[in-house]
Design a protein around this motif. Structure first.
Motif, PDB file in Angstrom:
ATOM      1  N   ASP A   1       0.826  -1.209   0.000  1.00 50.35           N
ATOM      2  CA  ASP A   1       0.000   0.000   0.000  1.00 50.35           C
ATOM      3  C   ASP A   1       0.859   1.257   0.000  1.00 50.35           C
ATOM      4  OD1 ASP A   1      -2.320  -1.499   0.011  1.00 50.35           O
ATOM      5  OD2 ASP A   1      -2.510  -1.443   2.200  1.00 50.35           O
ATOM      6  N   THR A   2       1.919   1.252   0.793  1.00 47.45           N
ATOM      7  CA  THR A   2       2.781   2.424   0.890  1.00 47.45           C
ATOM      8  C   THR A   2       3.487   2.688  -0.428  1.00 47.45           C
ATOM      9  OG1 THR A   2       3.137   1.959   3.231  1.00 47.45           O
ATOM     10  CG2 THR A   2       4.699   3.450   2.172  1.00 47.45           C
ATOM     11  N   ILE A   3       4.055   1.654  -1.017  1.00 47.76           N
ATOM     12  CA  ILE A   3       4.758   1.825  -2.289  1.00 47.76           C
ATOM     13  C   ILE A   3       3.784   2.251  -3.371  1.00 47.76           C
ATOM     14  CG2 ILE A   3       5.991   0.580  -4.111  1.00 47.76           C
ATOM     15  CD1 ILE A   3       7.403  -0.993  -1.910  1.00 47.76           C
ATOM     16  N   THR A   4       2.599   1.672  -3.367  1.00 46.54           N
ATOM     17  CA  THR A   4       1.598   2.050  -4.359  1.00 46.54           C
ATOM     18  C   THR A   4       1.222   3.516  -4.219  1.00 46.54           C
ATOM     19  OG1 THR A   4       0.724  -0.195  -4.375  1.00 46.54           O
ATOM     20  CG2 THR A   4      -0.704   1.527  -5.241  1.00 46.54           C
ATOM     21  N   SER A   5       1.025   3.979  -2.991  1.00 45.56           N
ATOM     22  CA  SER A   5       0.641   5.381  -2.810  1.00 45.56           C
ATOM     23  C   SER A   5       1.762   6.324  -3.231  1.00 45.56           C
ATOM     24  CB  SER A   5       0.239   5.649  -1.361  1.00 45.56           C
ATOM     25  OG  SER A   5       1.350   5.577  -0.505  1.00 45.56           O
ATOM     26  N   VAL A   6       3.016   5.960  -2.984  1.00 44.06           N
ATOM     27  CA  VAL A   6       4.136   6.804  -3.412  1.00 44.06           C
ATOM     28  C   VAL A   6       4.218   6.843  -4.927  1.00 44.06           C
ATOM     29  CG1 VAL A   6       6.657   6.992  -3.422  1.00 44.06           C
ATOM     30  CG2 VAL A   6       5.460   6.509  -1.300  1.00 44.06           C
ATOM     31  N   LEU A   7       4.024   5.697  -5.564  1.00 46.67           N
ATOM     32  CA  LEU A   7       4.058   5.674  -7.030  1.00 46.67           C
ATOM     33  C   LEU A   7       2.901   6.466  -7.634  1.00 46.67           C
ATOM     34  CD1 LEU A   7       5.189   1.993  -7.672  1.00 46.67           C
ATOM     35  CD2 LEU A   7       6.548   4.082  -7.891  1.00 46.67           C
ATOM     36  N   VAL A   8       1.743   6.428  -6.974  1.00 43.41           N
ATOM     37  CA  VAL A   8       0.609   7.228  -7.444  1.00 43.41           C
ATOM     38  C   VAL A   8       0.935   8.713  -7.304  1.00 43.41           C
ATOM     39  CG1 VAL A   8      -1.778   7.868  -6.901  1.00 43.41           C
ATOM     40  CG2 VAL A   8      -1.143   5.461  -7.069  1.00 43.41           C
ATOM     41  N   GLN A   9       1.572   9.100  -6.192  1.00 43.23           N
ATOM     42  CA  GLN A   9       1.972  10.503  -6.016  1.00 43.23           C
ATOM     43  C   GLN A   9       2.919  10.933  -7.122  1.00 43.23           C
ATOM     44  OE1 GLN A   9       3.704  10.924  -2.143  1.00 43.23           O
ATOM     45  NE2 GLN A   9       1.797  10.525  -1.064  1.00 43.23           N
ATOM     46  N   LEU A  10       3.874  10.074  -7.454  1.00 44.72           N
ATOM     47  CA  LEU A  10       4.819  10.382  -8.533  1.00 44.72           C
ATOM     48  C   LEU A  10       4.087  10.499  -9.861  1.00 44.72           C
ATOM     49  CD1 LEU A  10       7.741  10.783  -9.501  1.00 44.72           C
ATOM     50  CD2 LEU A  10       7.924   8.299  -9.672  1.00 44.72           C
ATOM     51  N   TYR A  11       3.140   9.628 -10.098  1.00 43.75           N
ATOM     52  CA  TYR A  11       2.377   9.655 -11.342  1.00 43.75           C
ATOM     53  C   TYR A  11       1.556  10.938 -11.452  1.00 43.75           C
ATOM     54  CZ  TYR A  11      -1.149   8.425 -14.804  1.00 43.75           C
ATOM     55  OH  TYR A  11      -1.981   8.440 -15.897  1.00 43.75           O
ATOM     56  N   GLU A  12       0.961  11.358 -10.338  1.00 39.77           N
ATOM     57  CA  GLU A  12       0.094  12.531 -10.348  1.00 39.77           C
ATOM     58  C   GLU A  12       0.861  13.846 -10.262  1.00 39.77           C
ATOM     59  OE1 GLU A  12      -2.566  11.694  -7.132  1.00 39.77           O
ATOM     60  OE2 GLU A  12      -3.835  10.397  -8.365  1.00 39.77           O
ATOM     61  N   GLU A  13       2.167  13.780 -10.067  1.00 36.70           N
ATOM     62  CA  GLU A  13       2.992  14.977  -9.964  1.00 36.70           C
ATOM     63  C   GLU A  13       2.995  15.694 -11.318  1.00 36.70           C
ATOM     64  OE1 GLU A  13       5.342  17.437  -7.633  1.00 36.70           O
ATOM     65  OE2 GLU A  13       4.403  15.587  -6.984  1.00 36.70           O
ATOM     66  N   ASN A  14       2.605  16.979 -11.307  1.00 41.97           N
ATOM     67  CA  ASN A  14       2.583  17.741 -12.565  1.00 41.97           C
ATOM     68  C   ASN A  14       3.987  17.961 -13.102  1.00 41.97           C
ATOM     69  OD1 ASN A  14      -0.195  17.936 -12.648  1.00 41.97           O
ATOM     70  ND2 ASN A  14      -0.225  19.816 -11.438  1.00 41.97           N
ATOM     71  N   ASP A  15       4.888  18.419 -12.238  1.00 36.89           N
ATOM     72  CA  ASP A  15       6.273  18.619 -12.641  1.00 36.89           C
ATOM     73  C   ASP A  15       7.071  17.408 -12.192  1.00 36.89           C
ATOM     74  OD1 ASP A  15       5.691  21.163 -13.630  1.00 36.89           O
ATOM     75  OD2 ASP A  15       5.931  22.053 -11.635  1.00 36.89           O
ATOM     76  N   LYS A  16       7.300  16.496 -13.109  1.00 38.39           N
ATOM     77  CA  LYS A  16       8.006  15.260 -12.760  1.00 38.39           C
ATOM     78  C   LYS A  16       9.419  15.607 -12.304  1.00 38.39           C
ATOM     79  CE  LYS A  16       4.785  12.425 -14.240  1.00 38.39           C
ATOM     80  NZ  LYS A  16       3.612  12.604 -13.464  1.00 38.39           N
ATOM     81  N   PRO A  17       9.858  15.021 -11.195  1.00 43.72           N
ATOM     82  CA  PRO A  17      11.220  15.298 -10.718  1.00 43.72           C
ATOM     83  C   PRO A  17      12.252  14.692 -11.662  1.00 43.72           C
ATOM     84  CG  PRO A  17      10.195  13.606  -9.388  1.00 43.72           C
ATOM     85  CD  PRO A  17       9.140  14.112 -10.321  1.00 43.72           C
ATOM     86  N   ASP A  18      13.448  15.297 -11.670  1.00 43.74           N
ATOM     87  CA  ASP A  18      14.517  14.772 -12.510  1.00 43.74           C
ATOM     88  C   ASP A  18      14.953  13.389 -12.042  1.00 43.74           C
ATOM     89  OD1 ASP A  18      14.522  17.070 -14.040  1.00 43.74           O
ATOM     90  OD2 ASP A  18      16.034  18.064 -12.795  1.00 43.74           O
TER      91      ASP A  18
END
Length: 136
Positions: A58-75
């Motif tokens: 659940d934790t890894i999934t939520s972090v990956l969802v946050q990354l996916y939903e991030e408008n400005d993708k981090p380098d």
């Protein structure tokens, strides 16, 4: 008996005497492979249940969802994930600065405690303790 019949009988007789160990059937091989596959699959399934039960999935999934939903993708996606999981820890430069500040504050505290003790001793020379009996 004709010659070709004799040869055929002789050949059959030789074959029966020279019978080699029977070839393993492909069914036995398939069963062995399938049982090994099931054992590996069972271990994978146990590990998946362990991760699910402990909340890792659940934790890894939520972090990956946050990354996916991030408008400005981090380098650096890995740094983003570490930061979200609080695994990055404090910056080493910040840690060193905090250590130096702590040492400085401890030194100041020790100095102030010594000064306080000295001032109390001076005060005792001029004012007696309230608990002390009055001088006669």
């Amino acid at each position: 008996m004709l010659l070709w019949q004799r040869v055929h009988l002789l050949e059959a007789n030789i074959r029966s005497k020279l019978t080699l160990a029977p070839k393993p059937s492909t069914d036995k091989i398939n069963v062995a492979i399938m049982s090994h596959y099931r054992a590996a699959e069972s271990k994978r399934e146990q590990f998946r249940r362990y991760l699910e039960k402990s909340g890792v999935l659940d934790t890894i999934t939520s972090v990956l969802v946050q990354l996916y939903e991030e408008n400005d993708k981090p380098d650096n996606a890995l740094d983003f994930i570490k930061l979200q999981l609080n695994g990055a820890g404090p910056d080493p430069v910040d840690s060193e600065a905090l250590r130096m500040e702590l040492a400085d504050l401890q030194q100041k505290c020790n100095h102030l405690l010594g000064e306080n003790k000295e001032l109390r001793n001076r005060l005792m020379q001029y004012e007696p303790l309230p608990d002390a009996p009055p001088a006669q």
